[in-house]
Design an enzyme around this catalytic site. Structure first.
Site, PDB file in Angstrom:
ATOM      1  N   HIS A  18       7.735   2.237  13.450  1.00  0.00           N
ATOM      2  CA  HIS A  18       7.199   3.580  13.220  1.00  0.00           C
ATOM      3  C   HIS A  18       7.535   4.488  14.410  1.00  0.00           C
ATOM      4  CE1 HIS A  18       3.937   1.458  10.672  1.00  0.00           C
ATOM      5  NE2 HIS A  18       4.776   2.056   9.834  1.00  0.00           N
ATOM      6  N   LYS A  42      -5.579   0.005  -0.796  1.00  0.00           N
ATOM      7  CA  LYS A  42      -5.403  -0.876   0.363  1.00  0.00           C
ATOM      8  C   LYS A  42      -6.730  -1.125   1.071  1.00  0.00           C
ATOM      9  CE  LYS A  42      -0.688   0.050   1.932  1.00  0.00           C
ATOM     10  NZ  LYS A  42       0.115   0.531   3.077  1.00  0.00           N
ATOM     11  N   ARG A  91      13.944   0.202   5.645  1.00  0.00           N
ATOM     12  CA  ARG A  91      14.343  -1.060   6.268  1.00  0.00           C
ATOM     13  C   ARG A  91      15.421  -1.790   5.472  1.00  0.00           C
ATOM     14  NH1 ARG A  91       8.345  -2.359   7.427  1.00  0.00           N
ATOM     15  NH2 ARG A  91       8.490  -2.759   5.222  1.00  0.00           N
ATOM     16  N   SER A 129       3.879  -3.524   9.571  1.00  0.00           N
ATOM     17  CA  SER A 129       2.436  -3.603   9.809  1.00  0.00           C
ATOM     18  C   SER A 129       1.867  -4.869   9.186  1.00  0.00           C
ATOM     19  CB  SER A 129       1.730  -2.374   9.221  1.00  0.00           C
ATOM     20  OG  SER A 129       2.124  -1.220   9.894  1.00  0.00           O
TER      21      SER A 129
END
Length: 166
Positions: A18, A42, A91, A129
């Site tokens: 990040h 979440k 990614r 994360s």
């Protein structure tokens, strides 16, 4: 006209990946908002205040970066701060497919929104994360090499918070 961008996410916790995206994006825009958005589906490891503190410490030297929290649609926040760019980190191929779908929907909701995809730097391709949370859950942070291991995933300013809370 000022180029204003938003980099939105849950940042639970904020990683080196990040931070890399923030540093690179801050060089491209006059103003960059890093915004913690709540995703109701979440369950978070860190509360919003802790995540905000982590990000603020990590981006302290970047003068054109602001940190905030919000709920609702990212495009509504973008309109509020007069941002026309949305920064997203990529990614791999799976991220591209998912992010393109989101970008299309954002464009429908806010035609001025241009999504900018920044590829992860090679050293951060496997940083997420989710991985950090798993390492913390299994007690890696408490081990003898915990801080050394975490330093490969999160900014140094964040390690005291992560090792104290878990």
């Amino acid at each position: 006209m000022k180029k204003i961008a938003v980099f939105a996410g849950s940042f639970d916790p904020f990683t080196l990946g990040h931070l890399d995206i923030v540093k690179r994006a801050s060089a491209l825009f006059d103003e960059l908002w890093v915004v913690i958005f709540e995703n109701t589906s979440k369950k978070y490891m860190y509360d919003e205040g802790t995540r905000m503190q982590m990000i603020q410490k990590a981006v302290k030297g970047l003068k054109n970066v602001k940190v905030d929290c919000a709920a609702g649609l990212t495009v509504d926040y973008m309109k509020m701060v007069k941002a026309t760019y949305l920064v997203r980190g990529i990614r791999g191929a799976a991220d591209v497919e998912y992010e393109q779908s989101i970008a299309w929907n954002n464009k429908v909701l806010y035609p001025e929104c241009e999504t900018i995809f920044l590829s992860s730097s090679p050293e951060h391709l496997n940083v997420s994360s989710t991985v950090v949370r798993e390492l913390l859950k299994v007690g890696v942070a408490k081990g003898a090499n915990g801080k050394k291991i975490l330093a490969k995933y999160v900014p140094a300013t964040e390690i005291p918070l992560l090792t104290t809370n878990h």
